[in-house]
Scaffold this motif. Structure first.
Motif, mmCIF file in Angstrom:
data_model
loop_
_atom_site.group_PDB
_atom_site.id
_atom_site.type_symbol
_atom_site.label_atom_id
_atom_site.label_comp_id
_atom_site.label_asym_id
_atom_site.label_seq_id
_atom_site.Cartn_x
_atom_site.Cartn_y
_atom_site.Cartn_z
ATOM 1 N N LYS A 580 48.564 44.872 31.729
ATOM 2 C CA LYS A 580 48.356 46.047 30.882
ATOM 3 C C LYS A 580 46.868 46.305 30.659
ATOM 4 O O LYS A 580 46.467 47.430 30.366
ATOM 5 C CB LYS A 580 49.045 45.831 29.531
ATOM 6 N N LEU A 581 46.078 45.241 30.789
ATOM 7 C CA LEU A 581 44.646 45.377 30.566
ATOM 8 C C LEU A 581 43.927 45.951 31.781
ATOM 9 O O LEU A 581 42.978 46.719 31.636
ATOM 10 C CB LEU A 581 44.046 44.012 30.213
ATOM 11 N N ALA A 582 44.393 45.551 32.956
ATOM 12 C CA ALA A 582 43.772 46.014 34.210
ATOM 13 C C ALA A 582 44.709 45.652 35.358
ATOM 14 O O ALA A 582 45.577 44.789 35.206
ATOM 15 C CB ALA A 582 42.410 45.345 34.412
ATOM 16 N N PRO A 583 44.564 46.302 36.508
ATOM 17 C CA PRO A 583 45.411 45.948 37.657
ATOM 18 C C PRO A 583 45.275 44.472 38.012
ATOM 19 O O PRO A 583 44.195 43.889 37.910
ATOM 20 C CB PRO A 583 44.870 46.841 38.780
ATOM 21 N N SER A 584 46.363 43.889 38.392
ATOM 22 C CA SER A 584 46.374 42.465 38.713
ATOM 23 C C SER A 584 45.457 42.144 39.885
ATOM 24 O O SER A 584 45.365 42.900 40.844
ATOM 25 C CB SER A 584 47.806 42.026 39.050
ATOM 26 N N TRP A 585 44.774 40.998 39.776
ATOM 27 C CA TRP A 585 43.929 40.536 40.888
ATOM 28 C C TRP A 585 44.693 39.584 41.796
ATOM 29 O O TRP A 585 44.281 39.331 42.926
ATOM 30 C CB TRP A 585 42.685 39.841 40.357
ATOM 31 N N GLU A 586 45.796 39.028 41.290
ATOM 32 C CA GLU A 586 46.569 38.064 42.071
ATOM 33 C C GLU A 586 47.120 38.717 43.332
ATOM 34 O O GLU A 586 47.779 39.740 43.275
ATOM 35 C CB GLU A 586 47.725 37.492 41.239
#
Length: 617
Positions: A580-586
């Motif tokens: 929800k904070l930012a697009p996932s980096w995983e």
């Protein structure tokens, strides 16, 4: 044309010898060549042969060939070298006795049963594994006569097995018409399969070998393991059987490379002489590969000595019996524990679909299974961290002395001060919070205090492979002010169901760098795991500029799970950052603000700071 001219010139020279040798008629060489032209299975290799004979007809050189055997050896060597086929031979056989193909005798039923029991060895091995050895491939005519008896005495006993080992290590003879029968019993009746094409040179016809839609007895099916054993003595039609089933991906071949024989080799008498021409008159072309097993042989999937082939095959069948449980167990673990629930459920469903489609039917070893499973998981999830792994025991903790810690820290961290008071800090692995906490003062004294008073800092993570994420909050806190209370990330652990909020710490060992001084993080395609989480936080909060390459796209440290009672272990990421904070980096990695090659990132960062700091003066 040039090669043909060489061989025919040789032949015509030898023809002159025949003129002066009373036992050889003048037409000997021409008759031999005509037999080859009319019957050799690859006429394209003989292009220009007739024209070359005419061109070389004026040759008058005479060689001193003492006898028929010597002459046949010279002729054979010339032909084999020129046409590049050792199967083509000239022989001199004054005492020739024709080979008569054995015929199925008209025996009473009890003798026929005894003969079949001696000709076909059948055994039931531990684990309901069938073993069948056949040393001669029966043809269509024989199958018509004794087919019902074969089904009753042999085949019906094989049908109930969980897997079959088909031993062709001693099979060196057979009838090509039996190929379709054998292959059909191991394939589906739903559609007719083009198994092989056999070109017959004397009749100039090509026969398509097709699967047979209706057979005596039941088919073995397409899913149960089938292992074919081969050796250097496996020859002829048996090679065709192995080659076809291998390329149909219905059988795994275990053993030695086969002999590289032929579909059919015939011998022709040359006129009224005692000379004979032996040559292949037919050839096999596989419709799947467009190639053949003739001369080259069949290369097994698993190469072992012939005497070890049976034991190896048994291990393969035993492994395949475990595969469904391993794949289904893997799917269940991923569905229950993978960090991203929807993705985990989708991967699990697709993995079970691969199992049902037979994608795992041909694994030959545990390492082969693990390699394929890892590749499939990466393809299905896009996650490089979801894979098979080894169950490596955690080494016991080492009791370091303060001096040992200092030496360890000196080699683990690299610091420097560049022009314009630019600090440089490099470390290639994050440590666990509990471990770092005990030596925090040592790290501050020997590392952090060297760079904390700089005007700007470069943190080099280009070679940082990750490690635990437990110390991330503490390290981030050094780059914010003490009066700031900042939520860095929210980590959700799917396995435990626990969510953890990462926040800046109010108290730290040593001096903070603060939130005002400029910070650049260097990244590369190798930057992974915990290092990516740090880059993710600092980029999202606007605290640092990222220079370099897109990061690896790994995950938070994965957990290791054993698949049932097997020796297969899975590495499954169970924790993910707050999307929800930012697009996932995983899985996808983190894109830099300024993309440059990793090798150029440091100089780029220095250039940015030098320009910025020089402008402030």
């Amino acid at each position: 044309m040039a090669k043909a001219l060489v061989v025919v010139t040789t032949l015509l020279v030898l023809r002159n010898v025949a003129f002066i040798h009373a036992a050889f008629p003048p037409s000997l060489i021409v008759d031999m060549v005509q037999i080859i032209l009319d019957n050799y299975c690859s006429p394209e290799k003989l292009a220009g042969l007739k024209e070359a004979i005419a061109a070389a007809s004026g040759n008058t050189e005479i060689l001193n060939i003492p006898d028929g055997e010597s002459l046949s050896r010279v002729l054979s060597a010339g032909l084999q070298t020129t046409i590049n086929d050792p199967r083509l031979k000239i022989s001199y056989e004054p005492d020739f006795v024709p080979v008569v193909a054995p015929q199925m005798p008209a025996l009473p039923p009890e003798q026929l049963v005894a003969m079949l029991q001696n000709a076909i060895k059948l055994d039931m091995l531990e684990g309901n594994i069938g073993y069948m050895r056949i040393d001669h491939i029966l043809g269509e005519a024989a199958a018509d006569k004794i087919g019902h008896m074969l089904v009753d005495l042999v085949w019906n006993k094989v049908l109930s097995t969980s897997g079959l080992i088909f031993d062709l290590r001693h099979t060196s003879s057979g009838d090509i018409t039996g190929l379709s029968y054998i292959v059909s019993y191991f394939t589906s009746a739903d559609s007719v399969i083009h198994i092989d094409s056999v070109y017959d040179r004397p009749s100039n016809t090509t026969t398509k070998m097709l699967s047979i839609p209706t057979l005596l007895g039941e088919r073995y099916g397409t899913t149960k393991p089938l292992i074919i054993l081969t050796s250097k003595n496996t020859k002829g039609v048996a090679e065709d059987v192995a080659y076809c089933l291998l390329n149909l991906k219905r059988a795994t071949v275990v053993g030695e490379k086969t002999a590289g024989g032929s579909v059919k080799v015939d011998q022709f008498k040359v006129g009224d002489t005692d000379f004979y021409v032996t040559l292949p008159t037919a050839k096999s072309i596989n419709p799947i590969t467009g190639s053949t097993w003739e001369q080259t042989g069949v290369t097994p999937d698993v190469k072992v000595n012939a005497e070890d082939a049976l034991a190896t095959a048994i291990k393969i069948v035993q492994l395949r019996a475990q595969v469904p449980a391993i794949i289904e167990g893997s799917a269940a673990l991923i569905a229950d524990n993978y960090a991203f629930e929807e993705t985990g459920a989708d991967v699990a469903a697709k993995l079970k679909g691969l199992l049902e489609n037979g994608d795992y039917n041909m694994v030959v070893s545990e390492s082969d299974l693990e390699e394929k499973l890892s590749a499939d998981l990466k393809t299905l999830s896009g996650d490089k961290s979801l894979k098979t792994t080894s169950n490596t025991a955690v080494p016991p903790p080492i009791n370091y002395t303060p001096e040992m810690y200092i030496d360890l820290i000196k080699v683990s961290f690299h610091t420097d001060i560049f022009e314009n008071n630019i600090g440089y800090l490099r470390f290639d692995m994050f440590g666990d919070f509990e471990e770092v906490k005990t030596i925090a003062q040592i790290i501050v004294e020997h590392v952090w205090n060297k760079v904390v008073n700089t005007d700007a800092m470069i943190v080099d993570l280009r070679n940082n492979l990750g490690g635990p994420t437990t110390a991330i909050a503490g390290f981030c806190s050094y780059f914010f002010d003490a009066d700031q209370h900042i939520v860095l990330d929210k980590l959700t652990d799917r396995h435990s169901g626990i969510s953890t909020v990462l926040q800046t710490l109010p108290e730290l060992t040593g001096t903070r760098y603060g939130s005002k001084k400029s910070l650049i993080l260097l990244t590369s395609g190798a930057t992974a795991g915990a290092a990516e989480e740090f880059v993710f936080i600092m980029k999202r909060l606007g605290r640092a500029m990222i220079v370099g390459e897109i990061t690896f796209g790994g995950s938070h440290p994965p957990k290791t799970f054993q698949v049932g009672d097997s020796d297969v272990f899975l590495s499954i990421p169970t924790i993910h950052s707050d999307t929800k904070l930012a697009p996932s980096w995983e899985g996808s990695g983190i894109a830099p603000h300024i993309p440059v090659a990793a090798a150029a990132a440091l100089e780029t960062a220095k250039g940015i700071f030098n320009k910025h700091l020089a402008g402030q003066k």
